[in-house]
Write a protein that holds these residues in place. Structure first.
Motif, PDB file in Angstrom:
ATOM      1  N   MET A  13      60.773  37.281 -56.948  1.00 57.79           N
ATOM      2  CA  MET A  13      60.245  38.609 -57.084  1.00 57.79           C
ATOM      3  C   MET A  13      59.275  38.626 -56.342  1.00 57.79           C
ATOM      4  O   MET A  13      58.810  39.786 -55.833  1.00 57.79           O
ATOM      5  N   GLY A  14      58.472  37.823 -55.660  1.00 58.66           N
ATOM      6  CA  GLY A  14      57.179  37.849 -54.743  1.00 58.66           C
ATOM      7  C   GLY A  14      58.026  38.321 -53.392  1.00 58.66           C
ATOM      8  O   GLY A  14      57.442  39.149 -52.778  1.00 58.66           O
ATOM      9  N   SER A  15      59.173  37.644 -52.986  1.00 51.50           N
ATOM     10  CA  SER A  15      59.823  38.209 -51.692  1.00 51.50           C
ATOM     11  C   SER A  15      60.185  39.757 -51.701  1.00 51.50           C
ATOM     12  O   SER A  15      60.111  40.379 -50.746  1.00 51.50           O
ATOM     13  N   LEU A  16      60.712  39.954 -53.035  1.00 48.48           N
ATOM     14  CA  LEU A  16      61.297  41.542 -53.234  1.00 48.48           C
ATOM     15  C   LEU A  16      59.826  42.404 -53.071  1.00 48.48           C
ATOM     16  O   LEU A  16      59.687  43.216 -52.506  1.00 48.48           O
ATOM     17  N   ALA A  17      58.840  42.033 -53.925  1.00 46.63           N
ATOM     18  CA  ALA A  17      57.534  42.855 -53.935  1.00 46.63           C
ATOM     19  C   ALA A  17      56.997  42.868 -52.257  1.00 46.63           C
ATOM     20  O   ALA A  17      56.651  44.070 -52.062  1.00 46.63           O
ATOM     21  N   ALA A  18      57.043  41.935 -51.627  1.00 45.10           N
ATOM     22  CA  ALA A  18      56.276  41.774 -50.249  1.00 45.10           C
ATOM     23  C   ALA A  18      57.180  42.645 -49.262  1.00 45.10           C
ATOM     24  O   ALA A  18      56.797  43.553 -48.497  1.00 45.10           O
ATOM     25  N   TRP A  19      58.680  42.578 -49.418  1.00 48.76           N
ATOM     26  CA  TRP A  19      59.410  43.410 -48.609  1.00 48.76           C
ATOM     27  C   TRP A  19      58.985  44.887 -48.986  1.00 48.76           C
ATOM     28  O   TRP A  19      59.347  45.840 -48.116  1.00 48.76           O
ATOM     29  N   VAL A  20      59.356  45.373 -50.223  1.00 49.61           N
ATOM     30  CA  VAL A  20      59.179  46.665 -50.389  1.00 49.61           C
ATOM     31  C   VAL A  20      57.808  47.102 -50.242  1.00 49.61           C
ATOM     32  O   VAL A  20      57.601  48.571 -49.587  1.00 49.61           O
ATOM     33  N   TYR A  21      56.611  46.309 -50.122  1.00 46.28           N
ATOM     34  CA  TYR A  21      55.508  46.882 -50.053  1.00 46.28           C
ATOM     35  C   TYR A  21      55.501  46.962 -48.485  1.00 46.28           C
ATOM     36  O   TYR A  21      54.676  47.846 -48.012  1.00 46.28           O
ATOM     37  N   ALA A  22      55.977  46.154 -47.559  1.00 46.51           N
ATOM     38  CA  ALA A  22      55.690  46.333 -46.113  1.00 46.51           C
ATOM     39  C   ALA A  22      56.635  47.645 -45.737  1.00 46.51           C
ATOM     40  O   ALA A  22      56.286  48.399 -44.770  1.00 46.51           O
ATOM     41  N   HIS A  23      57.782  47.696 -46.417  1.00 46.44           N
ATOM     42  CA  HIS A  23      58.640  48.969 -46.238  1.00 46.44           C
ATOM     43  C   HIS A  23      57.899  50.120 -46.401  1.00 46.44           C
ATOM     44  O   HIS A  23      58.053  51.434 -45.726  1.00 46.44           O
ATOM     45  N   ALA A  24      57.179  50.129 -47.762  1.00 50.76           N
ATOM     46  CA  ALA A  24      56.621  51.282 -47.972  1.00 50.76           C
ATOM     47  C   ALA A  24      55.430  51.700 -47.082  1.00 50.76           C
ATOM     48  O   ALA A  24      55.353  52.841 -47.056  1.00 50.76           O
ATOM     49  N   LEU A  25      54.678  50.814 -46.532  1.00 53.99           N
ATOM     50  CA  LEU A  25      53.610  50.895 -45.817  1.00 53.99           C
ATOM     51  C   LEU A  25      53.977  51.308 -44.221  1.00 53.99           C
ATOM     52  O   LEU A  25      53.557  51.731 -43.291  1.00 53.99           O
TER      53      LEU A  25
END
Length: 519
Positions: free
Chosen positions: A434-446
């Motif tokens: 879930m850390g990988s998912l959170a990091a990916w979504v965070y980067a994509h959202a930025l």
């Protein structure tokens, strides 16, 4: 982080008669030592999630390193806990218990002095080794010290004290972190020193030594294979979120899967395996463990990443965030007994499936709040955490009952230990994936915003950001956590379906054993 069912899922090592190794006048010292030792792990695990943002600022740790500060401990604990339980049988419970506490405390002191994240991760792994011996020893030594007629009350006191420390630890820790600043996180580990030394003193000075009950094999080969397998899986999943290390994720995950296959074949060939894989041929046992994995995967992911969102994203104080753990511990402490009695009457299937659905609704609610950017802690997040606590209270005791009743009486200790390990492995994989998912979504959202000074997901800002950049960071944090909560809500729903289709819906044909701590 310890699962809330940790107290209920530790394998018991108890004699079959009412004779004990400990005279009546000295049994209270066993109980006090066991309570203090349990508090070491419970306080450590629950406060760490709240302290993680402070640790990241103080040590300059990345998200991947923050994941491993949690996972290094979870890895060695989950992989070695069954071997740790066998050590008590082979060498004597008091001797093994003291050794586990001493190793845990020594590693805790090293964690408190860690100069950087890498050193902290290393000593967290050593902490996990100590905990793998200490955690099963705390309940087992009570069971061995008290005769059957007194055992239920003693275990009840131990469980109540454990629930109290689990509930109040994050609240107290949150206030301390708020009052004294980021550097005080080291005290979370340092407090283990006096608690551990008192436990060791009581055990060595006030409690007689017990004899080894059987010459069990420790299956160190199986333990090493399990550690390597789950370590490779966790590393592969975590590396996806580590910038520049994505190329390592595929080979690491493949190696982890291959090592798991080797582990299974190795265990099947052992005369005294660490895990009796034949138990998984029982449909109800296998189903209950799959449901456990998904449920504790979901629970661990939310309890690890929600404090990051609230502290680093929303800007809440650690004192406020500490309260999110209170409903979970309080609900389990207050309701597990009545729910256990209900499950005896109607069977464990309904309460497990119902509780899993309640947890799914709570996590779905968190996802919706985050997605909508609604930052209401006391009127939004906290009530949903209370709902989650209610759901978990419906699950914990019946799930232990389902595990125990799915197998023969002679296998209940092994079954309980396996279920405990499964819940911890679920948490290990959750924090990594879930850390990988959170990091990916965070980067994509930025949207690729690489403005200098913009922190990663769950990392507090150390410099003032422009209003537009800060708003974008907050929105990205909300989106990342919403994705985590949405996935975990679906997993809880899946857990409910699996429980309903595999676990017995029939009431128990006999009264609950008075020495069973779930009752």
């Amino acid at each position: 982080m310890h699962s809330p069912s940790a107290a209920a899922a530790v394998p018991l090592t108890s004699p079959g008669t009412n004779r004990t190794f400990c005279p009546q006048a000295q049994r209270r010292f066993v109980l006090i030592a066991a309570i203090l030792a349990s508090a070491l792990g419970f306080i450590d695990g629950s406060i760490l999630a709240i302290a993680t943002p402070a640790i990241r600022v103080n040590l300059g740790a990345s998200l991947a390193q923050a994941q491993w500060i949690s996972n290094a401990y979870a890895l060695t604990l989950s992989a070695l806990i069954l071997a740790g339980g066998a050590a008590g049988d082979r060498f004597g419970l008091r001797r093994a218990f003291v050794a586990g506490i001493a190793l845990f405390v020594t590693a805790s002191l090293a964690c408190a002095l860690a100069p950087n994240a890498i050193v902290l991760i290393g000593f967290r792994a050593v902490q996990g080794i100590g905990a793998a011996i200490m955690v099963p020893g705390s309940l087992a030594i009570i069971a061995k010290a008290y005769p059957k007629k007194e055992r239920g009350r003693a275990i009840g006191i131990w469980a109540a004290a454990s629930a109290l420390t689990t509930a109040l630890g994050p609240v107290f820790g949150g206030f301390v972190l708020s009052a004294f600043g980021d550097g005080i996180w080291r005290a979370i580990f340092a407090i283990n020193l006096p608690l551990g030394l008192i436990s060791i003193y009581l055990l060595l000075a006030k409690v007689p030594a017990d004899a080894a009950t059987e010459k069990r094999s420790l299956d160190l080969g199986g333990a090493a294979l399990a550690t390597l397998a789950f370590g490779a899986l966790a590393y592969g999943l975590t590396s996806i979120s580590a910038s520049g290390e994505d190329h390592m994720s595929g080979p690491s995950i493949a190696a982890g899967v291959a090592l798991l296959v080797v582990f299974v074949f190795f265990e099947l060939r052992q005369r005294e395996p660490m895990i009796d894989l034949s138990l998984f041929r029982v449909g109800a046992f296998a189903g209950a463990n799959v449901a456990t994995f998904f449920l504790y995967f979901a629970l661990s992911a939310n309890l690890f990443y929600l404090p990051m969102l609230l502290i680093a994203g929303w800007g809440l104080s650690t004192a406020e965030v500490g309260f999110i753990f209170l409903p979970l511990s309080a609900s389990i402490a207050l309701l597990s007994g009545p729910v256990g009695q209900l499950s005896d009457r109607i069977g464990p299937r309904f309460p497990i499936a119902c509780g899993s659905l309640v947890v799914a609704f709570a996590f779905a609610g968190l996802a919706l709040l985050a997605h909508a950017g609604i930052h209401n802690f006391w009127t939004g997040t906290f009530p949903l955490m209370a709902l989650m606590g209610l759901g978990m209270a419906l699950v914990v005791s019946p799930l232990s009952t389902a595990i125990m009743t799915a197998v023969e009486d002679k296998d209940t200790g092994a079954a309980s230990g396996i279920n405990n390990a499964v819940s911890r492995i679920g948490g290990l994989i959750a924090v990594a994936a879930m850390g990988s998912l959170a990091a990916w979504v965070y980067a994509h959202a930025l949207d690729g915003n690489e403005t200098p000074g913009v922190p990663g997901f769950g990392e507090p800002a150390t410099v003032a950001l422009a209003p537009a950049v800060d708003a974008a960071r907050l929105a990205a944090s909300d989106a990342a956590f919403a994705a985590v909560s949405a996935v975990t809500a679906l997993l809880c729903l899946l857990s409910a379906v699996i429980a309903w289709t595999t676990i017995s819906g029939q009431p128990l044909p006999w009264p609950r054993d008075a020495e069973n701590p779930q009752g």
